[in-house]
Design a protein around this motif. Structure first.
Motif, short mmCIF file in Angstrom:
data_model
loop_
_atom_site.label_atom_id
_atom_site.label_comp_id
_atom_site.label_asym_id
_atom_site.label_seq_id
_atom_site.Cartn_x
_atom_site.Cartn_y
_atom_site.Cartn_z
N GLU A 43 1.17 -1.06 -0.01
CA GLU A 43 -0.08 -0.12 -0.01
C GLU A 43 0.79 1.55 0.33
OE1 GLU A 43 -2.20 3.99 1.25
OE2 GLU A 43 -0.48 2.25 3.16
N TYR A 44 1.97 1.63 0.48
CA TYR A 44 3.03 2.28 0.86
C TYR A 44 3.40 2.78 -0.47
CZ TYR A 44 6.81 5.38 1.35
OH TYR A 44 7.54 6.88 1.98
N LEU A 45 4.11 1.65 -1.19
CA LEU A 45 5.02 1.64 -3.01
C LEU A 45 3.59 2.17 -3.74
CD1 LEU A 45 6.47 -1.41 -3.18
CD2 LEU A 45 7.81 0.76 -2.75
N ALA A 46 2.58 1.50 -3.37
CA ALA A 46 0.89 1.91 -4.62
C ALA A 46 1.07 3.61 -4.55
CB ALA A 46 -0.27 1.71 -4.45
N SER A 47 0.76 4.16 -2.80
CA SER A 47 0.73 5.45 -2.72
C SER A 47 2.20 6.37 -2.78
CB SER A 47 0.14 5.54 -1.13
OG SER A 47 -1.07 4.88 -0.68
N THR A 48 3.33 5.62 -3.43
CA THR A 48 3.93 6.39 -3.38
C THR A 48 5.00 6.63 -5.03
OG1 THR A 48 5.37 6.11 -0.99
CG2 THR A 48 6.22 6.74 -3.24
N PHE A 49 4.65 5.07 -5.28
CA PHE A 49 4.67 5.33 -7.33
C PHE A 49 3.58 4.98 -7.66
CE2 PHE A 49 8.62 3.97 -4.73
CZ PHE A 49 9.61 4.97 -5.04
N ASN A 95 -0.31 -0.77 -11.75
CA ASN A 95 -0.48 -2.00 -12.18
C ASN A 95 -0.86 -3.20 -10.97
OD1 ASN A 95 2.48 -2.88 -14.19
ND2 ASN A 95 2.95 -1.64 -13.80
N ILE A 96 -0.80 -2.84 -10.15
CA ILE A 96 -1.29 -3.63 -8.69
C ILE A 96 -3.25 -3.67 -9.43
CG2 ILE A 96 0.14 -3.61 -7.20
CD1 ILE A 96 -1.76 -1.84 -5.68
N ARG A 97 -3.75 -2.22 -9.87
CA ARG A 97 -4.98 -2.18 -9.86
C ARG A 97 -5.62 -2.93 -11.16
NH1 ARG A 97 -7.86 3.24 -9.06
NH2 ARG A 97 -10.83 2.75 -9.68
N GLU A 98 -4.33 -3.15 -12.07
CA GLU A 98 -4.63 -3.54 -13.28
C GLU A 98 -4.62 -5.66 -12.76
OE1 GLU A 98 -3.59 -4.76 -17.61
OE2 GLU A 98 -2.81 -3.32 -16.83
N ALA A 99 -3.69 -5.95 -12.22
CA ALA A 99 -4.06 -7.34 -11.71
C ALA A 99 -4.84 -8.06 -10.42
CB ALA A 99 -2.20 -7.32 -11.24
N MET A 100 -5.41 -6.86 -9.39
CA MET A 100 -6.19 -7.29 -9.02
C MET A 100 -7.35 -7.11 -9.74
SD MET A 100 -4.72 -5.22 -5.84
CE MET A 100 -3.30 -5.43 -4.45
N GLY A 101 -7.88 -6.65 -10.23
CA GLY A 101 -9.49 -6.36 -10.40
C GLY A 101 -9.82 -5.24 -9.55
N ASP A 102 -10.73 -3.91 -10.45
CA ASP A 102 -11.83 -3.27 -9.27
C ASP A 102 -12.14 -3.57 -7.74
OD1 ASP A 102 -11.25 -1.27 -11.31
OD2 ASP A 102 -12.62 -1.48 -12.05
N VAL A 103 -13.17 -4.51 -7.92
CA VAL A 103 -13.42 -5.23 -6.79
C VAL A 103 -12.06 -5.00 -5.35
CG1 VAL A 103 -14.48 -6.34 -4.94
CG2 VAL A 103 -15.23 -6.18 -7.55
N LEU A 104 -11.40 -5.74 -5.48
CA LEU A 104 -9.97 -6.43 -4.84
C LEU A 104 -9.01 -4.66 -4.55
CD1 LEU A 104 -8.63 -8.40 -2.81
CD2 LEU A 104 -7.31 -9.55 -5.16
N TYR A 105 -8.83 -4.04 -5.60
CA TYR A 105 -7.86 -3.46 -5.20
C TYR A 105 -8.99 -2.09 -4.34
CZ TYR A 105 -6.02 1.32 -6.11
OH TYR A 105 -5.40 2.40 -6.04
N THR A 144 -8.50 0.44 0.86
CA THR A 144 -9.59 1.20 1.79
C THR A 144 -9.18 0.35 3.11
OG1 THR A 144 -11.81 0.78 0.40
CG2 THR A 144 -11.50 0.64 2.36
N ASN A 145 -8.82 -0.75 3.45
CA ASN A 145 -7.90 -1.67 4.89
C ASN A 145 -6.82 -2.29 4.49
OD1 ASN A 145 -7.34 -1.57 7.14
ND2 ASN A 145 -8.85 -1.19 8.05
N PRO A 146 -5.67 -1.43 4.53
CA PRO A 146 -4.43 -2.69 3.15
C PRO A 146 -4.63 -3.84 4.50
CG PRO A 146 -3.75 -0.67 3.65
CD PRO A 146 -5.41 -0.51 3.94
N GLU A 147 -3.96 -3.43 6.31
CA GLU A 147 -4.03 -4.20 6.94
C GLU A 147 -4.78 -5.53 7.75
OE1 GLU A 147 -1.85 -3.38 11.27
OE2 GLU A 147 -2.58 -0.96 10.81
N SER A 148 -6.43 -5.29 7.03
CA SER A 148 -6.92 -5.94 7.48
C SER A 148 -8.06 -6.79 5.49
CB SER A 148 -8.17 -5.17 8.48
OG SER A 148 -8.82 -4.51 7.87
#
Length: 406
Positions: free
Chosen positions: A347-353, A359-369, A374-378
């Motif tokens: 989440e930190y890398l996604a927020s920074t770069f 890339n992760i949005r495309e790999a995860m799909g909208d729902v999982l992304y 929303t809450n990466p820790e949980s």
């Protein structure tokens, strides 16, 4: 006692009593000497013995050499030697002890299986008295294979007091001793895979100090250090993480980063290997995660620390397929902490770069992304098996030099 006739007579009487006495008598004489002469200087000890203190020292060292194998009054003998060898302006006593091979005797005590732990600790204190007398004395201990003897004592000891004395001795031998500082450094690296968690912790802790003295990092430190991230002991994990942070300033940075990224995805043979601790009848009957999962979670945690401290390191990690491997760790349904640590770091890398985020949005799909952001820790608690499989099978490969990660 003073150097008058009665004083000389009293000393002669004491020495005669020693020569004729049983071990019980000698133990009493030693105990009396130790109680009365703590922190005395060399001249004060000479005054105590009417300028014949060396005669008493000679008797102690002779008895030590004859009896140390069986441990007769060994601790008292070593305590008495400590008084002589730590005495300021008592260089004469040190020279006399070294002339009769005192260093070798002390090192042999450290290796005796039958020696008591407190005797070994006291022998180490005597060695430190010698080492603290100057560089040439540190060199003498090292030339007598002292580094190996002390390191093995630390690795095998069952007493924290003895281990701490050994750790301090190794640190002392590395300081102000350029001829042998690198040998101490290598000896500490060799201690990292020790079976004792306390020895592992102390080795990593002392390496942080000695690393700065040596000034260059040996590549052989990387594998055992990253392997220690499998430890179940938090105190070991702490020292390892601190040492990894320090090593980012040295030439092993790339090698370390590559090893950390690799640790995010355990090899199949590691997953099949049963940890020895699970077969140990003395170990508590706990459902522990596999050590490689502990390592996976710790690697994700360390990477998270490193990317927050340095943007250039973060960029280098992205090129090493760190994002791909973090997503694989997030999909590890067998270990929640691996999922949590990997998710926080990603989440930190996604927020920074921006490139990571895309890339992760495309790999995860909208729902999982959206769940992830929303809450990466949980996230691990709300993911379903299909989503976990998506993470494990992701094809993210952000352009850049992959340094053999393919």
């Amino acid at each position: 006692m003073s150097s008058t006739g009665p004083a000389i007579s009293s000393v002669n009487s004491l020495l005669s009593e020693w020569d004729k006495g049983s071990k019980v008598v000698r133990a009493r004489i030693l105990a009396d000497f130790v109680n009365r002469n703590q922190a005395k200087t060399g001249p004060e000890l000479e005054s105590e013995f009417a300028q014949a203190a060396s005669l008493f020292l000679t008797r102690i060292t002779a008895w030590l050499r004859l009896s140390y194998m069986v441990g007769t009054c060994l601790n008292l003998q070593l305590q008495a030697l400590t008084i002589f060898l730590s005495a300021s302006s008592g260089h004469k006593f040190l020279a006399e002890f070294l002339e009769v091979g005192g260093v070798l005797t002390l090192l042999e005590i450290l290796g005796l299986k039958q020696a008591k732990e407190d005797d070994k600790a006291q022998a180490l204190r005597v060695l430190m008295c010698i080492a603290n007398s100057g560089r040439k004395y540190k060199e003498l201990i090292c030339e007598s294979y002292g580094i190996r003897a002390i390191a093995e004592c630390l690795a095998r000891s069952r007493s924290e007091e003895t281990q701490e004395c050994a750790r301090t001795a190794l640190q002392t031998l590395a300081q102000g001793n350029p001829k042998f500082e690198n040998q101490v450094y290598k000896g500490l690296i060799a201690l990292l895979p020790a079976s004792s968690p306390k020895a592992q912790q102390m080795a990593a802790q002392t390496l942080r100090i000695v690393q700065k003295i040596v000034g260059q990092a040996n590549p052989s430190i990387v594998d055992p250090l990253v392997t220690l991230l499998k430890s179940y002991h938090l105190e070991v994990q702490f020292e390892v993480i601190e040492l990894i942070k320090d090593l980012m300033e040295y030439d092993v940075q790339d090698q370390l980063l590559l090893s950390l990224v690799s640790a995010l995805v355990p090899r199949k043979d590691e997953l099949l290997k049963r940890p020895e601790i699970l077969d140990d009848p003395s170990a508590p009957d706990l459902k522990r995660p596999l050590p490689v999962f502990i390592q996976q979670a710790s690697a994700a945690k360390v990477i998270g620390i490193l990317v927050k401290e340095s943007r250039p390191i973060a960029e280098k990690l992205i090129q090493l397929r760190c994002v791909h491997n973090l997503m694989v760790a997030m999909g590890n349904e067998d270990h929640a902490d691996s999922q949590r640590q990997a998710s926080i770091t990603l989440e930190y890398l996604a927020s920074t770069f921006t490139i990571v985020n895309e890339n992760i949005r495309e790999a995860m799909g909208d729902v999982l992304y959206q769940l992830f952001m929303t809450n990466p820790e949980s996230l691990y608690m709300s993911m379903n098996p299909v989503q976990a499989d998506v993470l494990r099978s992701n094809k993210v490969n952000i352009p850049g030099i992959a340094y053999g990660m393919e």
